[in-house]
Scaffold this motif. Structure first.
Motif, PDB file in Angstrom:
ATOM      1  N   ILE A   6     -71.883 -23.045  -7.702  1.00 52.39           N
ATOM      2  CA  ILE A   6     -70.706 -23.748  -8.129  1.00 52.39           C
ATOM      3  C   ILE A   6     -70.282 -24.847  -7.236  1.00 52.39           C
ATOM      4  N   LEU A   7     -70.215 -25.897  -8.238  1.00 55.36           N
ATOM      5  CA  LEU A   7     -70.157 -27.169  -7.780  1.00 55.36           C
ATOM      6  C   LEU A   7     -68.346 -27.465  -7.628  1.00 55.36           C
ATOM      7  N   LEU A   8     -67.615 -27.587  -6.842  1.00 57.56           N
ATOM      8  CA  LEU A   8     -66.310 -27.600  -6.836  1.00 57.56           C
ATOM      9  C   LEU A   8     -65.798 -29.105  -6.809  1.00 57.56           C
ATOM     10  N   ARG A   9     -65.133 -29.486  -7.658  1.00 51.53           N
ATOM     11  CA  ARG A   9     -64.472 -30.984  -8.039  1.00 51.53           C
ATOM     12  C   ARG A   9     -63.072 -30.998  -7.578  1.00 51.53           C
ATOM     13  N   GLY A  10     -62.456 -31.998  -7.133  1.00 50.96           N
ATOM     14  CA  GLY A  10     -61.063 -32.306  -7.253  1.00 50.96           C
ATOM     15  C   GLY A  10     -60.768 -33.059  -6.020  1.00 50.96           C
ATOM     16  N   GLN A  11     -59.142 -33.057  -5.597  1.00 51.11           N
ATOM     17  CA  GLN A  11     -58.419 -33.584  -4.645  1.00 51.11           C
ATOM     18  C   GLN A  11     -58.116 -32.626  -3.682  1.00 51.11           C
ATOM     19  N   SER A  12     -57.043 -32.703  -3.085  1.00 52.46           N
ATOM     20  CA  SER A  12     -56.387 -31.927  -2.165  1.00 52.46           C
ATOM     21  C   SER A  12     -56.340 -30.473  -2.479  1.00 52.46           C
ATOM     22  N   ASN A  13     -55.917 -29.982  -3.565  1.00 54.58           N
ATOM     23  CA  ASN A  13     -55.808 -28.647  -3.955  1.00 54.58           C
ATOM     24  C   ASN A  13     -57.273 -28.203  -4.099  1.00 54.58           C
ATOM     25  N   ALA A  14     -57.912 -28.919  -4.517  1.00 52.94           N
ATOM     26  CA  ALA A  14     -59.488 -28.506  -4.442  1.00 52.94           C
ATOM     27  C   ALA A  14     -59.923 -28.223  -2.899  1.00 52.94           C
ATOM     28  N   PHE A  15     -59.672 -29.309  -2.153  1.00 51.95           N
ATOM     29  CA  PHE A  15     -60.127 -29.087  -0.837  1.00 51.95           C
ATOM     30  C   PHE A  15     -59.321 -27.770  -0.167  1.00 51.95           C
ATOM     31  N   LEU A  16     -58.182 -27.601  -0.359  1.00 49.35           N
ATOM     32  CA  LEU A  16     -57.526 -26.295   0.339  1.00 49.35           C
ATOM     33  C   LEU A  16     -58.315 -25.055  -0.352  1.00 49.35           C
ATOM     34  N   LEU A  17     -58.671 -25.024  -1.751  1.00 47.91           N
ATOM     35  CA  LEU A  17     -59.297 -23.610  -2.117  1.00 47.91           C
ATOM     36  C   LEU A  17     -60.613 -23.769  -1.476  1.00 47.91           C
ATOM     37  N   GLY A  18     -61.197 -24.835  -1.487  1.00 45.58           N
ATOM     38  CA  GLY A  18     -62.627 -24.531  -0.809  1.00 45.58           C
ATOM     39  C   GLY A  18     -62.586 -24.269   0.312  1.00 45.58           C
ATOM     40  N   ALA A  19     -61.775 -24.883   1.302  1.00 43.62           N
ATOM     41  CA  ALA A  19     -61.656 -24.474   2.675  1.00 43.62           C
ATOM     42  C   ALA A  19     -61.169 -23.325   3.326  1.00 43.62           C
ATOM     43  N   PHE A  20     -60.097 -22.800   2.252  1.00 42.57           N
ATOM     44  CA  PHE A  20     -59.688 -21.491   2.694  1.00 42.57           C
ATOM     45  C   PHE A  20     -59.645 -20.253   1.817  1.00 42.57           C
ATOM     46  N   ASN A  21     -60.229 -20.450   0.542  1.00 40.63           N
ATOM     47  CA  ASN A  21     -60.456 -19.445  -0.396  1.00 40.63           C
ATOM     48  C   ASN A  21     -61.779 -19.559  -1.178  1.00 40.63           C
ATOM     49  N   GLY A  22     -62.547 -20.622  -0.509  1.00 42.55           N
ATOM     50  CA  GLY A  22     -63.919 -20.443  -0.924  1.00 42.55           C
ATOM     51  C   GLY A  22     -64.799 -19.277  -0.907  1.00 42.55           C
ATOM     52  N   GLY A  23     -64.668 -18.804   0.289  1.00 41.15           N
ATOM     53  CA  GLY A  23     -65.418 -17.433   0.298  1.00 41.15           C
ATOM     54  C   GLY A  23     -64.890 -16.309  -0.298  1.00 41.15           C
ATOM     55  N   ILE A  24     -63.747 -16.234  -0.786  1.00 39.15           N
ATOM     56  CA  ILE A  24     -63.097 -15.341  -1.587  1.00 39.15           C
ATOM     57  C   ILE A  24     -63.814 -15.604  -3.134  1.00 39.15           C
ATOM     58  N   LEU A  25     -63.834 -16.958  -3.378  1.00 38.30           N
ATOM     59  CA  LEU A  25     -64.379 -17.267  -4.874  1.00 38.30           C
ATOM     60  C   LEU A  25     -65.781 -16.950  -4.919  1.00 38.30           C
ATOM     61  N   VAL A  26     -66.494 -17.115  -3.856  1.00 43.51           N
ATOM     62  CA  VAL A  26     -68.130 -16.640  -3.843  1.00 43.51           C
ATOM     63  C   VAL A  26     -68.153 -15.034  -4.005  1.00 43.51           C
ATOM     64  N   SER A  27     -67.435 -14.344  -2.951  1.00 48.72           N
ATOM     65  CA  SER A  27     -67.554 -13.058  -2.826  1.00 48.72           C
ATOM     66  C   SER A  27     -67.256 -12.493  -3.988  1.00 48.72           C
ATOM     67  N   ARG A  28     -66.283 -12.713  -5.068  1.00 50.50           N
ATOM     68  CA  ARG A  28     -65.700 -12.200  -6.085  1.00 50.50           C
ATOM     69  C   ARG A  28     -66.577 -12.396  -7.228  1.00 50.50           C
ATOM     70  N   VAL A  29     -67.041 -13.562  -7.249  1.00 48.35           N
ATOM     71  CA  VAL A  29     -68.370 -13.496  -8.481  1.00 48.35           C
ATOM     72  C   VAL A  29     -69.366 -12.649  -8.165  1.00 48.35           C
ATOM     73  N   GLN A  30     -70.109 -12.762  -6.831  1.00 48.30           N
ATOM     74  CA  GLN A  30     -71.180 -12.017  -6.459  1.00 48.30           C
ATOM     75  C   GLN A  30     -70.666 -10.669  -6.835  1.00 48.30           C
ATOM     76  N   SER A  31     -69.675  -9.906  -6.458  1.00 51.30           N
ATOM     77  CA  SER A  31     -69.170  -8.495  -6.884  1.00 51.30           C
ATOM     78  C   SER A  31     -69.011  -8.221  -8.345  1.00 51.30           C
ATOM     79  N   LEU A  32     -68.389  -9.357  -9.144  1.00 51.97           N
ATOM     80  CA  LEU A  32     -68.447  -8.940 -10.541  1.00 51.97           C
ATOM     81  C   LEU A  32     -69.877  -8.761 -11.272  1.00 51.97           C
ATOM     82  N   LEU A  33     -70.905  -9.640 -10.619  1.00 48.68           N
ATOM     83  CA  LEU A  33     -72.077  -9.665 -11.363  1.00 48.68           C
ATOM     84  C   LEU A  33     -72.994  -8.442 -10.368  1.00 48.68           C
ATOM     85  N   GLY A  34     -72.580  -7.812  -9.462  1.00 48.83           N
ATOM     86  CA  GLY A  34     -73.376  -6.853  -8.811  1.00 48.83           C
ATOM     87  C   GLY A  34     -74.237  -7.486  -7.950  1.00 48.83           C
TER      88      GLY A  34
END
Length: 463
Positions: A6-34
């Motif tokens: 996942i190549l995350l793009r953007g400015q400050s809101n992308a920074f916040l999402l990547g820094a504080f919820n990037g792990g949730i993004l990754v783990s959620r995708v992994q869970s949905l795909l098994g």
């Protein structure tokens, strides 16, 4: 073994999402795909404020600091060059792996009130050619997944809307290979001040919700890699990542539209919260550019794909319907945004094409004004009424149509609701003509009282 990037793009809101919820993004995708996260993995390609180059950089405009349009055409800016440097620094094996761009970059660009979808799209196409070239991949193998322009308090209405329209136009182009990863207009935007809604940055919970919605789109994009027994595999590769789209809007009363939705992988609309029941987010624009906001909303009974929205003014011929136009934050009376969208039964928010949806059924025509007596019954046709100076009792039945009562005096006049439960009444302050709106039976009918701020409880009678 599979790794997806996942190549995350953007400015400050992308920074916040990547820094504080990037792990949730990754783990959620992994869970949905098994995926187990060990043998089969998802990797977040994310870097901020690094000297060698970044995927995310706060406080930057994509259209001026990443790329810029000159007389000679589009040019690479310092931030774009940094992104290309970051990609080129990746191992060759990783660059060849399946990768999706997740794009949150909209804040500063939404401030450009003269921005057009065509200009924004042109810049993104230029960027995509560079990014895909740096990865050594084609449009077919490296999709762009957009987060529809977030409600940035420094943006303009037209700028927000141009970006959303551009995202949808690129998503409709199969040769470009893009999609809308998430819509997040039901956001508090309180990162900078937890008690001040509607700021520049998503709260932690806003970010978490966005991450979960983005993850659903990524997982569906990568459905061919889903493991047997995973949620994506069990759904046949189609999970609810788009939410319900409004596909038809028909005039059902002078101030009311009946809306039909098309579900993605859901089966019904969920119960409305109080803000959604007040019509938050709905707007119609007439051919003259005049906007009229929603005043009440209700789900149809027994028809899971249908709802009604009442507006604070008549619906003109040639009107277009929007949901969350412009800044678009779905704001309740207390300023909050979370939970105030119309959702399907899987929790995904409703949406209308950013270009607007043409209203069908013709213009609603109000009945001619009439002078009323001591007792006035509002019939199914509704109409416009002019109250007399004497005290009057307005009788409303469940089948009464929309009525506009000019000259209603809350000190002496009364409203009698026959066969209508008190708890079914919804009141709101109208905007097109300042006054009070009262709807009953989940918005099937409503009365508008121009110039009235409130009606005493003692003058609302039940029979």
């Amino acid at each position: 073994m599979v790794n997806l990037n996942i190549l995350l793009r953007g400015q400050s809101n992308a920074f916040l999402l990547g820094a504080f919820n990037g792990g949730i993004l990754v783990s959620r995708v992994q869970s949905l795909l098994g995926f187990d996260g060990v043998n089969d993995t998802v990797t977040l390609e994310y870097q901020h404020d690094a000297p060698g180059g970044n995927t995310v950089y706060s406080g930057t405009s994509f259209l001026t600091e990443w790329v810029s349009l000159t007389a000679a055409g589009w040019q690479v800016g310092a931030q774009e060059q940094g992104l290309l440097n970051y990609i080129n620094s990746l191992p060759a094996a990783q660059k060849a792996q399946p990768t999706a761009v997740v794009w949150l970059h909209s804040e500063y660009d939404s401030a450009f009130s003269a921005l057009t979808p065509a200009l924004w799209e042109s810049g993104v196409r230029y960027d995509a050619a560079l990014v895909r070239g740096a990865f050594g991949q084609s449009a077919a193998t490296l999709p762009y997944l957009f987060v529809s322009a977030i409600p940035y308090n420094g943006g303009s209405g037209t700028g927000h809307q141009a970006i959303r329209a551009g995202m949808e136009e690129l998503s409709a182009d199969p040769a470009f290979n893009a999609g809308i990863a998430a819509r997040i207009q039901d956001a508090d935007m309180t990162w900078d001040n937890p008690t001040a809604f509607g700021g520049s940055h998503m709260s932690f919970e806003d970010q978490r919700v966005a991450a979960i919605r983005i993850a659903a789109s990524l997982a569906e994009e990568w459905a061919p890699y889903a493991k047997p027994g995973s949620p994506v595999a069990l759904s046949g590769g189609n999970i609810d990542n788009l939410g319900p789209q409004v596909i038809a809007a028909t005039v059902s009363a002078p101030n009311q539209l009946m809306l039909k939705v098309q579900f993605d992988a859901a089966s019904s609309l969920a119960a409305l919260d109080p803000a959604a029941a007040q019509g938050v987010g709905w707007t119609i624009f007439g051919p003259d550019g005049k906007a009229t906001d929603g005043g009440a909303a209700a789900l149809a009974i027994g028809t899971p794909d249908t709802m009604y929205v009442s507006f604070n003014g008549l619906i003109p011929a040639g009107a277009k319907l929007f949901y969350g136009w412009g800044n678009g934050r779905l704001e309740a009376s207390n300023g909050s945004g979370q939970g105030h969208a119309v959702y399907d039964n899987a929790g995904m928010p409703i949406w209308v094409d950013a270009h607007g949806l043409a209203v069908g059924g013709g213009a609603a025509i109000a009945a001619a004004s009439v002078t009323s007596g001591a007792n006035v019954s509002v019939d199914a046709a509704g109409g416009n009424y002019a109250a007399s100076a004497a005290a009057e009792n307005w009788v409303i039945r469940p089948d009464s149509g929309h009525a506009v009562i000019e000259g209603f005096d809350p000190a002496v006049d009364t409203l009698t609701f026959t066969g209508i439960a008190r708890e079914s009444l919804i009141t709101w302050q109208t905007s097109a003509t300042p006054g009070l709106g009262i709807a009953w039976n989940t918005g099937e009918g409503y009365v508008t009282l121009p110039g009235v701020g409130a009606v005493p409880e003692s003058h609302i009678l039940l029979a």
